[in-house]
Design a protein around this motif. Sequence first.
Motif, PDB file in Angstrom:
ATOM      1  N   ALA A   3       0.841  -1.194   0.000  1.00  0.00           N
ATOM      2  CA  ALA A   3       0.000   0.000   0.000  1.00  0.00           C
ATOM      3  C   ALA A   3       0.878   1.246   0.000  1.00  0.00           C
ATOM      4  O   ALA A   3       1.844   1.332   0.761  1.00  0.00           O
ATOM      5  CB  ALA A   3      -0.920   0.011   1.217  1.00  0.00           C
ATOM      6  N   ASP A   4       0.548   2.181  -0.879  1.00  0.00           N
ATOM      7  CA  ASP A   4       1.200   3.490  -0.892  1.00  0.00           C
ATOM      8  C   ASP A   4       0.508   4.337   0.169  1.00  0.00           C
ATOM      9  O   ASP A   4      -0.598   4.835  -0.032  1.00  0.00           O
ATOM     10  CB  ASP A   4       1.052   4.112  -2.282  1.00  0.00           C
ATOM     11  CG  ASP A   4       1.724   5.477  -2.409  1.00  0.00           C
ATOM     12  OD1 ASP A   4       2.072   6.065  -1.367  1.00  0.00           O
ATOM     13  OD2 ASP A   4       1.878   5.964  -3.542  1.00  0.00           O
ATOM     14  N   ASP A   5       1.155   4.492   1.314  1.00  0.00           N
ATOM     15  CA  ASP A   5       0.523   5.161   2.455  1.00  0.00           C
ATOM     16  C   ASP A   5       1.009   6.592   2.641  1.00  0.00           C
ATOM     17  O   ASP A   5       0.876   7.163   3.724  1.00  0.00           O
ATOM     18  CB  ASP A   5       0.770   4.363   3.736  1.00  0.00           C
ATOM     19  CG  ASP A   5       2.260   4.246   4.081  1.00  0.00           C
ATOM     20  OD1 ASP A   5       3.100   4.505   3.194  1.00  0.00           O
ATOM     21  OD2 ASP A   5       2.574   3.887   5.232  1.00  0.00           O
TER      22      ASP A   5
ATOM     23  N   PHE B 197      10.616  -5.258  -3.049  1.00  0.00           N
ATOM     24  CA  PHE B 197       9.827  -5.811  -1.951  1.00  0.00           C
ATOM     25  C   PHE B 197       9.891  -7.335  -1.965  1.00  0.00           C
ATOM     26  O   PHE B 197      10.299  -7.952  -2.955  1.00  0.00           O
ATOM     27  CB  PHE B 197       8.356  -5.379  -2.076  1.00  0.00           C
ATOM     28  CG  PHE B 197       8.126  -3.901  -1.949  1.00  0.00           C
ATOM     29  CD1 PHE B 197       7.842  -3.333  -0.720  1.00  0.00           C
ATOM     30  CD2 PHE B 197       8.194  -3.076  -3.066  1.00  0.00           C
ATOM     31  CE1 PHE B 197       7.625  -1.966  -0.595  1.00  0.00           C
ATOM     32  CE2 PHE B 197       7.982  -1.712  -2.957  1.00  0.00           C
ATOM     33  CZ  PHE B 197       7.701  -1.158  -1.719  1.00  0.00           C
ATOM     34  N   ASP B 198       9.434  -7.927  -0.883  1.00  0.00           N
ATOM     35  CA  ASP B 198       9.258  -9.376  -0.798  1.00  0.00           C
ATOM     36  C   ASP B 198       7.950  -9.722  -1.514  1.00  0.00           C
ATOM     37  O   ASP B 198       6.873  -9.300  -1.091  1.00  0.00           O
ATOM     38  CB  ASP B 198       9.203  -9.800   0.669  1.00  0.00           C
ATOM     39  CG  ASP B 198       9.142 -11.315   0.849  1.00  0.00           C
ATOM     40  OD1 ASP B 198       8.747 -12.026  -0.103  1.00  0.00           O
ATOM     41  OD2 ASP B 198       9.471 -11.792   1.950  1.00  0.00           O
ATOM     42  N   ALA B 199       8.036 -10.487  -2.594  1.00  0.00           N
ATOM     43  CA  ALA B 199       6.849 -10.802  -3.391  1.00  0.00           C
ATOM     44  C   ALA B 199       5.870 -11.701  -2.652  1.00  0.00           C
ATOM     45  O   ALA B 199       4.698 -11.791  -3.038  1.00  0.00           O
ATOM     46  CB  ALA B 199       7.268 -11.463  -4.702  1.00  0.00           C
ATOM     47  N   ASN B 200       6.321 -12.369  -1.615  1.00  0.00           N
ATOM     48  CA  ASN B 200       5.478 -13.338  -0.917  1.00  0.00           C
ATOM     49  C   ASN B 200       4.911 -12.808   0.398  1.00  0.00           C
ATOM     50  O   ASN B 200       4.254 -13.538   1.131  1.00  0.00           O
ATOM     51  CB  ASN B 200       6.281 -14.610  -0.644  1.00  0.00           C
ATOM     52  CG  ASN B 200       6.800 -15.240  -1.924  1.00  0.00           C
ATOM     53  OD1 ASN B 200       6.025 -15.522  -2.828  1.00  0.00           O
ATOM     54  ND2 ASN B 200       8.108 -15.421  -2.014  1.00  0.00           N
ATOM     55  N   LYS B 201       5.156 -11.549   0.681  1.00  0.00           N
ATOM     56  CA  LYS B 201       4.695 -10.948   1.924  1.00  0.00           C
ATOM     57  C   LYS B 201       3.537 -10.002   1.633  1.00  0.00           C
ATOM     58  O   LYS B 201       3.539  -9.299   0.624  1.00  0.00           O
ATOM     59  CB  LYS B 201       5.843 -10.181   2.587  1.00  0.00           C
ATOM     60  CG  LYS B 201       5.530  -9.612   3.957  1.00  0.00           C
ATOM     61  CD  LYS B 201       6.765  -8.911   4.522  1.00  0.00           C
ATOM     62  CE  LYS B 201       6.473  -8.279   5.876  1.00  0.00           C
ATOM     63  NZ  LYS B 201       7.666  -7.560   6.406  1.00  0.00           N
ATOM     64  N   THR B 202       2.547  -9.962   2.503  1.00  0.00           N
ATOM     65  CA  THR B 202       1.392  -9.084   2.322  1.00  0.00           C
ATOM     66  C   THR B 202       1.440  -7.913   3.296  1.00  0.00           C
ATOM     67  O   THR B 202       2.237  -7.887   4.236  1.00  0.00           O
ATOM     68  CB  THR B 202       0.076  -9.862   2.516  1.00  0.00           C
ATOM     69  OG1 THR B 202       0.064 -10.440   3.831  1.00  0.00           O
ATOM     70  CG2 THR B 202      -0.057 -10.966   1.473  1.00  0.00           C
TER      71      THR B 202
ATOM     72  N   LYS C  33       7.992   1.519   3.366  1.00  0.00           N
ATOM     73  CA  LYS C  33       9.047   1.368   4.383  1.00  0.00           C
ATOM     74  C   LYS C  33       9.525  -0.074   4.505  1.00  0.00           C
ATOM     75  O   LYS C  33      10.631  -0.330   4.989  1.00  0.00           O
ATOM     76  CB  LYS C  33       8.536   1.871   5.737  1.00  0.00           C
ATOM     77  CG  LYS C  33       8.266   3.369   5.785  1.00  0.00           C
ATOM     78  CD  LYS C  33       7.893   3.837   7.176  1.00  0.00           C
ATOM     79  CE  LYS C  33       6.517   3.342   7.579  1.00  0.00           C
ATOM     80  NZ  LYS C  33       5.441   3.985   6.791  1.00  0.00           N
ATOM     81  N   ASP C  34       8.690  -1.034   4.079  1.00  0.00           N
ATOM     82  CA  ASP C  34       9.088  -2.443   4.141  1.00  0.00           C
ATOM     83  C   ASP C  34       9.985  -2.840   2.973  1.00  0.00           C
ATOM     84  O   ASP C  34      10.600  -3.911   2.996  1.00  0.00           O
ATOM     85  CB  ASP C  34       7.847  -3.341   4.147  1.00  0.00           C
ATOM     86  CG  ASP C  34       7.010  -3.141   5.395  1.00  0.00           C
ATOM     87  OD1 ASP C  34       7.554  -3.325   6.500  1.00  0.00           O
ATOM     88  OD2 ASP C  34       5.824  -2.777   5.263  1.00  0.00           O
ATOM     89  N   GLY C  35      10.036  -2.005   1.957  1.00  0.00           N
ATOM     90  CA  GLY C  35      10.909  -2.275   0.822  1.00  0.00           C
ATOM     91  C   GLY C  35      12.210  -1.516   0.953  1.00  0.00           C
ATOM     92  O   GLY C  35      12.464  -0.827   1.945  1.00  0.00           O
TER      93      GLY C  35
END
Length: 589
Positions: A149-151, A210-215, A220-222
């Motif tokens: 999500a673009d937050d 990003f991690d393709a397998n993470k939801t 910030k997670d990338g």
Amino acid sequence: MSKRYVKGFILSLLVIVGFTQRESRNGLPVQTAENGGLFLPEGFEATVVIDSLPGRARHIAINENGDIYVKARFARDKDESVIALRDTNGDGRADVIKRFGGLARERAYGTAMRIYNGYLYFSSELYVYRYKLKPGELVPSSPMEVVMADDHPHGMHEHIAKPITFDKAGHMYVAFGAPSNCCQPKNRTPDMAGIDPCPMLEDHGGIWQFDANKTNQTQKDGRRYATGLRSVVGMDWNFADNSLYALQHGRDDFLMLWAEKYSPWESAVLPAEELFKVKEGMDGGWPYCYYDQVQGKKLLNPEYGGDGKTVGRCDKCEKPLIGFPAHWAPNDMLFYQGNSFPDRYKNGAFIAFHGSTNRAPYPQAGYFIGFMSAKSGAIASDWEVFADGFAGVDPVANVSDAVYRPMGIAMGPDGSLYLSETEKGKIWRVTYKGSKTNFGTTQLAQMEKRKTMSNIRNPDKIKDDLDRGKPIVGSKVYSVYCSACHQRNGMGDSQRFPPLADSEWVLGDKKKLITVLLQGLEGPIEVKGQSYNNAMPQHSFLKNEDIAEVLTHIRTHFGNTADAVTTAEVNEVRVALNPKSTAPAKRKK
């Protein structure tokens, strides 16, 4: 059958026949209905999968059973973001159409559509979603997951598309476009310097991994994989050399913003649309630099002291593999992994050039599918025309003149190529029926002649000027500041820029209209029942009489018959918005 119908049919037939004969005399490939109206190299054939779609089409993906998933250009409500197509009787045309996916109403920038590791991934302006695909299901029964999500608190902005691609190691790459043309304090303001250093580069103007397998990830997670990229819509992972490739849309408005430094011709053909082989840590140079494909150099942008010649700090920026002519809008890219085409296409890159909007007074350009071959996994430095004829007219004076605008490219399980377009949602399937061993220079030379068409060749400074020898009709202010988006005919481009003709925004409250011109406008709006979500820059730098002139022009042209806007009315709104403001002086000529 009515006489009117017969007459229309005969006229249409005469136009088609005349066009075909004219092309034949020029030695160009003949356009035929059998190829869905497209020009293709000899031996290739195109069939129409579907003529039009509700919500039109952006990018596409093909499942291993041949099901087609289309990212809708428009989603009226929740669960309408994806269009699923299936051919149940084997005639090559889709006869089942279903819509699903998405959280809310979406507009211009929903883009990505990919199948990766058994999941269907797609994006809107602010989200990347996915569904688990199950054998036999056209519409997934699995729950929709938000992958990223673009937050950012700013919400919508220009260049907000979220193209995605994947590598072999489980990574997803997402582009975050810059919310600006060239990082000015007031976006797209004439003669205004850019902010240095540009703070937008902290979380925009680049590609994140990003991690393709993470939801449920946010930016910030990338981690930032590359920077200095203004707007990327087309990108793909090349498995032949295990590398990311991305196509950057170059900056706009040289003439409008820097009239003393750039001519109309230079503004039409510069700067380049750039193809990069993206290495981790790469800096493409935005907003400080642009690529001049004529000189073959990275040059300083005028917002940072450039004059069309100075290199300066740009010698440290990554140069592209190739610079395509300006404003062609490379909106998708596919490295061909199939085996059904002649060998020269293996591992090469197909590129969809959506087509320009802002080349006036010269013809608009792009509107075709290009191809770049590969040797030992490396992409060649030249390109060729693979499919043309989408626009349907020559020249393309206004974007609305183009019948189709190519957008998405995907490969089917049999190695065929699927092409989508945005104006009606038409989809073609391209196959090869000729001899692979005999395919060569003759067929390529035939398509090379397409480069002489006005939508592909570099325009002649004098001969291709559509205004040459014509008096300036209407508002000069409109020609300089408005026609690039809303077009010379006031019809917009049907994608990002709304029409002015018969627009409730134009014909309605004058104070509201003046306010839009003075302050600009961002975020979703609706015009004549269609949604648009782009950024219109403020034009407070214009004098009151200039604003009155251009607003009167649009209210009394393009079929509009509203009353005039006066200088006093503009001044009243300007003062109400900012009591301390004064109308600016005229720009230098």
